[in-house]
Design a protein around this motif. Structure first.
Motif, PDB file in Angstrom:
ATOM      1  N   TYR A 221       0.829  -1.199   0.000  1.00 17.95           N
ATOM      2  CA  TYR A 221       0.000   0.000   0.000  1.00 17.95           C
ATOM      3  C   TYR A 221       0.870   1.257   0.000  1.00 17.95           C
ATOM      4  CZ  TYR A 221      -3.191   3.531   1.921  1.00 17.95           C
ATOM      5  OH  TYR A 221      -3.917   4.669   2.140  1.00 17.95           O
ATOM      6  N   TRP A 222       1.940   1.252   0.812  1.00 14.81           N
ATOM      7  CA  TRP A 222       2.797   2.428   0.952  1.00 14.81           C
ATOM      8  C   TRP A 222       3.828   2.559  -0.153  1.00 14.81           C
ATOM      9  CZ3 TRP A 222       3.708   1.343   6.797  1.00 14.81           C
ATOM     10  CH2 TRP A 222       2.730   1.991   7.548  1.00 14.81           C
ATOM     11  N   TYR A 223       4.067   1.521  -0.932  1.00 13.70           N
ATOM     12  CA  TYR A 223       5.117   1.568  -1.950  1.00 13.70           C
ATOM     13  C   TYR A 223       4.784   2.646  -2.984  1.00 13.70           C
ATOM     14  CZ  TYR A 223       8.819  -0.125  -4.951  1.00 13.70           C
ATOM     15  OH  TYR A 223       9.963  -0.226  -5.692  1.00 13.70           O
ATOM     16  N   PRO A 224       5.774   3.434  -3.400  1.00 15.58           N
ATOM     17  CA  PRO A 224       5.512   4.536  -4.341  1.00 15.58           C
ATOM     18  C   PRO A 224       4.861   4.074  -5.643  1.00 15.58           C
ATOM     19  CG  PRO A 224       7.715   4.687  -3.440  1.00 15.58           C
ATOM     20  CD  PRO A 224       7.165   3.391  -2.976  1.00 15.58           C
ATOM     21  N   ILE A 225       4.005   4.917  -6.170  1.00 13.48           N
ATOM     22  CA  ILE A 225       3.180   4.560  -7.321  1.00 13.48           C
ATOM     23  C   ILE A 225       3.957   4.578  -8.627  1.00 13.48           C
ATOM     24  CG2 ILE A 225       1.171   5.319  -8.655  1.00 13.48           C
ATOM     25  CD1 ILE A 225       0.128   6.345  -5.864  1.00 13.48           C
ATOM     26  N   LYS A 226       4.845   5.525  -8.791  1.00 11.83           N
ATOM     27  CA  LYS A 226       5.528   5.719 -10.069  1.00 11.83           C
ATOM     28  C   LYS A 226       6.800   4.898 -10.223  1.00 11.83           C
ATOM     29  CE  LYS A 226       2.510   8.528 -11.576  1.00 11.83           C
ATOM     30  NZ  LYS A 226       1.557   8.042 -12.537  1.00 11.83           N
ATOM     31  N   GLU A 227       7.036   3.925  -9.369  1.00 13.04           N
ATOM     32  CA  GLU A 227       8.232   3.098  -9.469  1.00 13.04           C
ATOM     33  C   GLU A 227       8.052   2.016 -10.531  1.00 13.04           C
ATOM     34  OE1 GLU A 227      11.317   3.397  -7.972  1.00 13.04           O
ATOM     35  OE2 GLU A 227      10.455   5.327  -7.461  1.00 13.04           O
ATOM     36  N   ASN A 228       9.137   1.361 -10.863  1.00  8.38           N
ATOM     37  CA  ASN A 228       9.169   0.288 -11.857  1.00  8.38           C
ATOM     38  C   ASN A 228       8.210  -0.835 -11.436  1.00  8.38           C
ATOM     39  OD1 ASN A 228       9.792  -1.707 -13.658  1.00  8.38           O
ATOM     40  ND2 ASN A 228      11.988  -1.682 -13.251  1.00  8.38           N
ATOM     41  N   ARG A 229       7.310  -1.207 -12.331  1.00  6.53           N
ATOM     42  CA  ARG A 229       6.285  -2.199 -11.991  1.00  6.53           C
ATOM     43  C   ARG A 229       6.882  -3.591 -11.818  1.00  6.53           C
ATOM     44  NH1 ARG A 229       0.942  -3.972 -15.257  1.00  6.53           N
ATOM     45  NH2 ARG A 229      -0.044  -5.022 -13.523  1.00  6.53           N
ATOM     46  N   ALA A 230       7.872  -3.943 -12.638  1.00  5.22           N
ATOM     47  CA  ALA A 230       8.498  -5.257 -12.503  1.00  5.22           C
ATOM     48  C   ALA A 230       9.223  -5.380 -11.168  1.00  5.22           C
ATOM     49  CB  ALA A 230       9.460  -5.495 -13.655  1.00  5.22           C
ATOM     50  N   ALA A 231       9.895  -4.327 -10.752  1.00  5.53           N
ATOM     51  CA  ALA A 231      10.566  -4.340  -9.448  1.00  5.53           C
ATOM     52  C   ALA A 231       9.537  -4.441  -8.330  1.00  5.53           C
ATOM     53  CB  ALA A 231      11.414  -3.082  -9.279  1.00  5.53           C
ATOM     54  N   PHE A 232       8.402  -3.779  -8.488  1.00  5.73           N
ATOM     55  CA  PHE A 232       7.342  -3.831  -7.486  1.00  5.73           C
ATOM     56  C   PHE A 232       6.778  -5.249  -7.354  1.00  5.73           C
ATOM     57  CE2 PHE A 232       2.722  -3.231  -6.511  1.00  5.73           C
ATOM     58  CZ  PHE A 232       2.895  -2.909  -5.178  1.00  5.73           C
ATOM     59  N   ILE A 233       6.556  -5.906  -8.475  1.00  2.16           N
ATOM     60  CA  ILE A 233       6.055  -7.284  -8.434  1.00  2.16           C
ATOM     61  C   ILE A 233       7.113  -8.201  -7.818  1.00  2.16           C
ATOM     62  CG2 ILE A 233       5.331  -9.236  -9.870  1.00  2.16           C
ATOM     63  CD1 ILE A 233       3.952  -7.173 -11.701  1.00  2.16           C
ATOM     64  N   GLY A 234       8.378  -7.957  -8.131  1.00  2.00           N
ATOM     65  CA  GLY A 234       9.463  -8.726  -7.516  1.00  2.00           C
ATOM     66  C   GLY A 234       9.530  -8.525  -6.014  1.00  2.00           C
ATOM     67  N   LEU A 235       9.355  -7.279  -5.571  1.00  2.00           N
ATOM     68  CA  LEU A 235       9.332  -7.007  -4.133  1.00  2.00           C
ATOM     69  C   LEU A 235       8.108  -7.643  -3.469  1.00  2.00           C
ATOM     70  CD1 LEU A 235      10.552  -3.321  -3.913  1.00  2.00           C
ATOM     71  CD2 LEU A 235      11.627  -5.328  -2.907  1.00  2.00           C
ATOM     72  N   GLY A 236       6.994  -7.655  -4.188  1.00  2.00           N
ATOM     73  CA  GLY A 236       5.811  -8.335  -3.670  1.00  2.00           C
ATOM     74  C   GLY A 236       6.072  -9.818  -3.468  1.00  2.00           C
ATOM     75  N   PHE A 237       6.780 -10.423  -4.427  1.00  2.00           N
ATOM     76  CA  PHE A 237       7.146 -11.833  -4.282  1.00  2.00           C
ATOM     77  C   PHE A 237       8.071 -12.040  -3.089  1.00  2.00           C
ATOM     78  CE2 PHE A 237      10.274 -15.173  -5.115  1.00  2.00           C
ATOM     79  CZ  PHE A 237       9.437 -16.275  -5.079  1.00  2.00           C
ATOM     80  N   LEU A 238       9.096 -11.188  -2.961  1.00  2.00           N
ATOM     81  CA  LEU A 238      10.030 -11.316  -1.836  1.00  2.00           C
ATOM     82  C   LEU A 238       9.325 -11.144  -0.490  1.00  2.00           C
ATOM     83  CD1 LEU A 238      13.196  -9.438  -3.118  1.00  2.00           C
ATOM     84  CD2 LEU A 238      12.887 -11.898  -2.796  1.00  2.00           C
ATOM     85  N   LEU A 239       8.394 -10.202  -0.436  1.00  2.00           N
ATOM     86  CA  LEU A 239       7.629  -9.994   0.789  1.00  2.00           C
ATOM     87  C   LEU A 239       6.816 -11.238   1.127  1.00  2.00           C
ATOM     88  CD1 LEU A 239       6.631  -7.996   2.997  1.00  2.00           C
ATOM     89  CD2 LEU A 239       4.804  -7.376   1.413  1.00  2.00           C
ATOM     90  N   GLY A 240       6.112 -11.752   0.148  1.00  2.00           N
ATOM     91  CA  GLY A 240       5.285 -12.938   0.380  1.00  2.00           C
ATOM     92  C   GLY A 240       6.101 -14.170   0.724  1.00  2.00           C
ATOM     93  N   ILE A 241       7.226 -14.361   0.036  1.00  2.00           N
ATOM     94  CA  ILE A 241       8.036 -15.555   0.300  1.00  2.00           C
ATOM     95  C   ILE A 241       8.731 -15.456   1.654  1.00  2.00           C
ATOM     96  CG2 ILE A 241      10.281 -15.041  -0.745  1.00  2.00           C
ATOM     97  CD1 ILE A 241       8.283 -18.189  -1.456  1.00  2.00           C
ATOM     98  N   ALA A 242       9.046 -14.228   2.096  1.00  2.00           N
ATOM     99  CA  ALA A 242       9.624 -14.052   3.433  1.00  2.00           C
ATOM    100  C   ALA A 242       8.608 -14.449   4.507  1.00  2.00           C
ATOM    101  CB  ALA A 242      10.082 -12.610   3.634  1.00  2.00           C
ATOM    102  N   ILE A 243       7.372 -14.017   4.331  1.00  2.48           N
ATOM    103  CA  ILE A 243       6.318 -14.400   5.280  1.00  2.48           C
ATOM    104  C   ILE A 243       6.085 -15.907   5.223  1.00  2.48           C
ATOM    105  CG2 ILE A 243       3.889 -14.092   5.925  1.00  2.48           C
ATOM    106  CD1 ILE A 243       5.579 -11.626   6.483  1.00  2.48           C
ATOM    107  N   ASP A 244       6.081 -16.481   4.012  1.00  2.00           N
ATOM    108  CA  ASP A 244       5.895 -17.927   3.860  1.00  2.00           C
ATOM    109  C   ASP A 244       7.015 -18.713   4.530  1.00  2.00           C
ATOM    110  OD1 ASP A 244       3.485 -18.041   2.417  1.00  2.00           O
ATOM    111  OD2 ASP A 244       4.531 -17.530   0.569  1.00  2.00           O
TER     112      ASP A 244
END
Length: 169
Positions: free
Chosen positions: A43-66
């Motif tokens: 939610y807090w991640y900046p809007i205008k950043e690279n979308r591929a990097a954002f999806i990658g960070l989303g994966f890293l966040l989820g896999i860290a929790i997993d």
């Protein structure tokens, strides 16, 4: 300025993972409600950043929790889904305004911000509980968990957001 920006996002990432794993994964309200406040990073991640990097960070966040929760990539699949769907959700909530360079989430109304966060939470929880239960025969159970856990998550995310927000004087 740029290093401060990356440092802030790294600190948010680490703190949200630690808070989720050490505090909220241990809570069980009514035996089945576990708030998932780590969604705040997306939610807090900046809007205008690279979308591929954002999806990658989303994966890293989820896999860290997993990794810490032993949930076999269910969190990763859910965070990738909302990271991928974020532009569509933003277009739905904010209209075409979010595509302008000057758009900031802090310049929108509180109702729009809550709606945006609620939609992120609902999509995340629907994917998460559908993969967890993995049976459409239990669709009412999925809806019950999505609504109950989603409500608890939304309330706690709003509390965290108001606690850590920068006040304009």
């Amino acid at each position: 300025m740029v290093s401060n920006y990356y440092f802030l996002n790294v600190i948010r990432f680490i703190l949200l993972v630690l808070v989720q794993v050490l505090v909220f994964n241990k809570l069980n309200f009514f035996g089945f409600i576990n708030p998932m406040v780590y969604i705040l990073f997306l939610y807090w991640y900046p809007i205008k950043e690279n979308r591929a990097a954002f999806i990658g960070l989303g994966f890293l966040l989820g896999i860290a929790i997993d990794f810490f929760s032993d949930t076999m990539a269910i969190h990763a699949a859910s965070t990738i889904t909302i990271a991928y769907m974020r532009p569509a959700i933003m277009r739905f909530v904010f209209g075409v305004n979010f595509e302008f360079q000057s758009f900031k989430l802090s310049n929108t109304t509180r109702v729009q911000q809550i709606t945006y966060l609620a939609l992120l939470i609902i999509v995340h929880h629907f994917v998460f509980f559908t993969l967890e239960i993995f049976s459409l025969a239990n669709f009412l159970l999925i809806l019950k968990k999505v609504l109950a856990t989603g409500t608890a998550t939304l309330i706690l995310c709003l509390l965290f957001g108001s606690l850590f927000s920068v006040r304009k004087e």
